[in-house]
Design a protein around this motif. Structure first.
Motif, PDB file in Angstrom:
ATOM      1  N   CYS A   1       0.835  -1.210   0.000  1.00 38.93           N
ATOM      2  CA  CYS A   1       0.000   0.000   0.000  1.00 38.93           C
ATOM      3  C   CYS A   1       0.868   1.257   0.000  1.00 38.93           C
ATOM      4  N   VAL A   2       2.025   1.187  -0.636  1.00 41.22           N
ATOM      5  CA  VAL A   2       2.937   2.338  -0.682  1.00 41.22           C
ATOM      6  C   VAL A   2       2.933   2.946  -2.088  1.00 41.22           C
ATOM      7  N   GLY A   3       3.246   2.120  -3.101  1.00 43.73           N
ATOM      8  CA  GLY A   3       3.174   2.604  -4.475  1.00 43.73           C
ATOM      9  C   GLY A   3       4.348   3.445  -4.923  1.00 43.73           C
ATOM     10  N   VAL A   4       5.557   3.129  -4.442  1.00 52.65           N
ATOM     11  CA  VAL A   4       6.744   3.795  -4.987  1.00 52.65           C
ATOM     12  C   VAL A   4       7.715   2.722  -5.482  1.00 52.65           C
ATOM     13  N   PRO A   5       8.574   3.089  -6.449  1.00 53.29           N
ATOM     14  CA  PRO A   5       9.479   2.087  -7.017  1.00 53.29           C
ATOM     15  C   PRO A   5      10.307   1.393  -5.931  1.00 53.29           C
ATOM     16  N   GLY A   6      10.496   0.100  -6.097  1.00 53.33           N
ATOM     17  CA  GLY A   6      11.340  -0.667  -5.189  1.00 53.33           C
ATOM     18  C   GLY A   6      10.577  -1.427  -4.122  1.00 53.33           C
ATOM     19  N   VAL A   7       9.345  -1.033  -3.856  1.00 48.18           N
ATOM     20  CA  VAL A   7       8.617  -1.670  -2.742  1.00 48.18           C
ATOM     21  C   VAL A   7       8.219  -3.105  -3.085  1.00 48.18           C
ATOM     22  N   ILE A   8       7.794  -3.370  -4.309  1.00 51.20           N
ATOM     23  CA  ILE A   8       7.374  -4.731  -4.670  1.00 51.20           C
ATOM     24  C   ILE A   8       8.573  -5.678  -4.561  1.00 51.20           C
ATOM     25  N   GLU A   9       9.733  -5.237  -5.075  1.00 53.87           N
ATOM     26  CA  GLU A   9      10.938  -6.067  -4.989  1.00 53.87           C
ATOM     27  C   GLU A   9      11.335  -6.303  -3.528  1.00 53.87           C
ATOM     28  N   GLU A  10      11.209  -5.268  -2.716  1.00 53.90           N
ATOM     29  CA  GLU A  10      11.536  -5.389  -1.286  1.00 53.90           C
ATOM     30  C   GLU A  10      10.632  -6.436  -0.619  1.00 53.90           C
ATOM     31  N   ILE A  11       9.356  -6.434  -0.970  1.00 54.09           N
ATOM     32  CA  ILE A  11       8.418  -7.416  -0.392  1.00 54.09           C
ATOM     33  C   ILE A  11       8.756  -8.818  -0.893  1.00 54.09           C
ATOM     34  N   ILE A  12       8.987  -8.970  -2.194  1.00 53.68           N
ATOM     35  CA  ILE A  12       9.306 -10.294  -2.747  1.00 53.68           C
ATOM     36  C   ILE A  12      10.543 -10.861  -2.049  1.00 53.68           C
ATOM     37  N   SER A  13      11.543 -10.007  -1.806  1.00 45.53           N
ATOM     38  CA  SER A  13      12.802 -10.465  -1.209  1.00 45.53           C
ATOM     39  C   SER A  13      12.651 -10.795   0.274  1.00 45.53           C
ATOM     40  N   SER A  14      11.746 -10.091   0.984  1.00 44.42           N
ATOM     41  CA  SER A  14      11.706 -10.209   2.441  1.00 44.42           C
ATOM     42  C   SER A  14      10.566 -11.078   2.964  1.00 44.42           C
ATOM     43  N   ALA A  15       9.502 -11.230   2.210  1.00 40.72           N
ATOM     44  CA  ALA A  15       8.314 -11.933   2.715  1.00 40.72           C
ATOM     45  C   ALA A  15       8.575 -13.442   2.765  1.00 40.72           C
ATOM     46  N   PRO A  16       7.809 -14.175   3.586  1.00 39.92           N
ATOM     47  CA  PRO A  16       7.974 -15.629   3.639  1.00 39.92           C
ATOM     48  C   PRO A  16       7.719 -16.292   2.281  1.00 39.92           C
TER      49      PRO A  16
ATOM     50  N   ALA B   1      11.245 -14.111  -7.008  1.00 42.76           N
ATOM     51  CA  ALA B   1       9.821 -14.462  -6.893  1.00 42.76           C
ATOM     52  C   ALA B   1       9.599 -15.929  -7.231  1.00 42.76           C
ATOM     53  N   ILE B   2      10.390 -16.443  -8.198  1.00 44.38           N
ATOM     54  CA  ILE B   2      10.278 -17.853  -8.593  1.00 44.38           C
ATOM     55  C   ILE B   2      10.791 -18.751  -7.471  1.00 44.38           C
ATOM     56  N   ASN B   3      11.958 -18.420  -6.922  1.00 47.33           N
ATOM     57  CA  ASN B   3      12.517 -19.225  -5.828  1.00 47.33           C
ATOM     58  C   ASN B   3      11.544 -19.351  -4.670  1.00 47.33           C
ATOM     59  N   LYS B   4      10.753 -18.290  -4.429  1.00 46.25           N
ATOM     60  CA  LYS B   4       9.837 -18.292  -3.280  1.00 46.25           C
ATOM     61  C   LYS B   4       8.402 -18.565  -3.693  1.00 46.25           C
ATOM     62  N   GLU B   5       8.200 -18.842  -4.969  1.00 43.11           N
ATOM     63  CA  GLU B   5       6.854 -19.032  -5.539  1.00 43.11           C
ATOM     64  C   GLU B   5       5.873 -18.000  -4.989  1.00 43.11           C
ATOM     65  N   VAL B   6       6.266 -16.739  -5.113  1.00 42.85           N
ATOM     66  CA  VAL B   6       5.416 -15.635  -4.661  1.00 42.85           C
ATOM     67  C   VAL B   6       4.242 -15.480  -5.632  1.00 42.85           C
ATOM     68  N   ASP B   7       3.067 -15.314  -5.060  1.00 45.16           N
ATOM     69  CA  ASP B   7       1.843 -15.136  -5.845  1.00 45.16           C
ATOM     70  C   ASP B   7       1.536 -13.642  -5.872  1.00 45.16           C
ATOM     71  N   LEU B   8       1.748 -13.006  -7.040  1.00 47.12           N
ATOM     72  CA  LEU B   8       1.661 -11.549  -7.148  1.00 47.12           C
ATOM     73  C   LEU B   8       0.339 -11.168  -7.819  1.00 47.12           C
ATOM     74  N   ARG B   9      -0.473 -10.377  -7.126  1.00 47.16           N
ATOM     75  CA  ARG B   9      -1.759  -9.947  -7.693  1.00 47.16           C
ATOM     76  C   ARG B   9      -1.836  -8.423  -7.702  1.00 47.16           C
ATOM     77  N   PHE B  10      -2.428  -7.879  -8.748  1.00 48.89           N
ATOM     78  CA  PHE B  10      -2.605  -6.429  -8.844  1.00 48.89           C
ATOM     79  C   PHE B  10      -4.102  -6.120  -8.797  1.00 48.89           C
ATOM     80  N   VAL B  11      -4.468  -5.032  -8.128  1.00 45.75           N
ATOM     81  CA  VAL B  11      -5.893  -4.713  -8.013  1.00 45.75           C
ATOM     82  C   VAL B  11      -6.136  -3.257  -8.397  1.00 45.75           C
TER      83      VAL B  11
END
Ligand SMILES: [Zn+2]
Length: 398
Positions: free
Chosen positions: A276-291, A313-323
């Motif tokens: 819920c931030v919407g600035v560059p780099g946040v999605i990558e930060e979440i993919i790298s840090s989230a379980p 994202a592949i290594n962690k099989e992150v499920d990315l959805r946009f709304v």
């Protein structure tokens, strides 16, 4: 009528022609209109956003050189009716911000074809307008739109009540997501923001755990729920699950697994993370840090190109959805959640201004410590978005 207008990044107040309702339309006196983060972004990034919309086939989004009346989060009172409209004059309503004009449907407050509610009056579709129930205060009714954004994100996130939800960023969008997660019965909501003021609002809106990401990771704050955080844990889980199931008598392991899969019991536990931030780099930060296996719902609107590492994202099989936005049903449901007192949006409102104070309100919203949602009251003469007394200008009626 008077309206606050945006052109070439400059905000000013001017007289514009009063709108006239066509068939199936209503004319509203605007009572309150919220200032949205996307309005702030539009001031700088209108053309980039309009280019993307044009690629998707909609060429009518605002351009920076056009004179635009912003405002898509509003409540009002019906003062004029086109032919074939149902709602009576004098009715307090909120309206889904889309309007039929110029041979198409246009987003109210985001297109020169559909002037918004930073004005004394606004045109809406009768079919998309809802009478405000239960005597809900107009200030709170104006929060229907941002709360519908939160409801849509939560529904698209398919969060189970026992699942952990992690909300990254506690501006108005994050606060709406928190409110709707709690209204949906999600037991553990972790919220993260660098601003102390916004962390306090997150707590008020119902977050169970609130962290300062400069001090603590929101993902470690959500530990203890069986989330997997490393590759070796995934390998171990796969091997030990087959070993355990193979020890069962009479049934082959793959039959048990298939049944577990069907009822959803074979999916490893994972949180749902809301960006819920919407600035560059946040999605990558979440993919790298989230379980591992995290579902990530991108609600924050990043207007610029961004980079992610697909391999992570592949290594962690992150499920990315946009709304984006909400459905008319979600808009209706958000209004009723507010009116029934199941969601208390009022703490989000931190200030009010008149039309002459819009430019100052935009500047004030740059500081996350002081303000979250500033409402415009077109009949107020206030030029400074002073904090609303007690932060609660209105509560639902009985
Ligand atoms: Zn908005």
């Amino acid at each position: 009528m008077r309206a606050a207008v945006l052109r070439d990044g400059e905000l000013g107040v001017t007289e514009v022609a009063a709108p006239v309702p066509a068939a199936g339309q209503l004319l509203l006196d605007v009572v309150r209109c919220g200032i949205c983060g996307s309005d702030l972004h539009a001031r700088r990034h209108a053309d980039a956003v309009a280019d993307v919309a044009a690629e998707v086939g909609y060429a009518g989004l605002m351009r920076s050189h056009e004179q635009i009346v912003l405002g898509h989060e509003f409540s009002g009172v019906v003062v004029g009716r086109g032919p074939a409209s149902r709602i009576a004059e004098g009715t307090a309503v909120v309206s889904f911000p889309l309007v039929r004009e110029a041979g198409g449907v246009h987003p109210t407050g985001l297109s020169s074809h559909a002037p918004g509610a930073y004005a004394e009056q606004v045109l809406v579709q009768d079919a998309l307008s809802l009478p405000v129930p239960n005597g809900l205060a107009p200030e709170v009714a104006a929060l229907t739109e941002p709360l519908a954004v939160g409801l849509h994100a939560v529904r698209r996130g398919e969060v189970g009540k026992g699942q952990v939800a992690i909300v990254i960023g506690c501006g108005p969008v994050g606060l709406a997501v928190i409110a709707m997660l709690k209204a949906s019965g999600v037991r553990t909501v972790v919220a993260s923001d660098f601003s102390a003021g916004r962390r306090a609002l997150a707590t008020t809106m119902g977050a169970d755990v609130v962290v300062d990401p400069a001090v603590e990771s929101p993902y470690s704050a959500a530990s203890g729920h069986g989330h997997l955080t490393s590759g070796p844990e995934v390998f171990e889980l796969g091997v030990s699950t087959v070993e355990k199931l193979s020890r069962l008598p009479f049934v082959p392991w793959h039959q048990v697994w298939r049944v577990a899969d069907k009822v959803g019991a074979a999916t490893p536990k994972h949180p749902v993370v809301f960006e819920c931030v919407g600035v560059p780099g946040v999605i990558e930060e979440i993919i790298s840090s989230a379980p591992i296996y995290s579902r990530v719902v991108v609600v924050g609107v990043c207007m610029e190109p961004d980079r992610i590492r697909p391999a992570m994202a592949i290594n962690k099989e992150v499920d990315l959805r946009f709304v984006l936005g909400y459905t008319p049903l979600e808009f209706r449901d958000a209004l009723h959640l507010l009116a029934d007192g199941k969601v208390d949006g009022a703490p989000m409102i931190t200030g009010e201004v008149g039309l002459d104070g819009v430019a100052e309100a935009f500047d004030a919203l740059a500081d996350p410590e002081t303000h979250a949602k500033i409402l415009i009251d077109p009949r107020s003469s206030a030029t400074t978005p002073g904090r609303v007394a007690s932060g609660r200008p209105g509560t639902p009626g009985p």
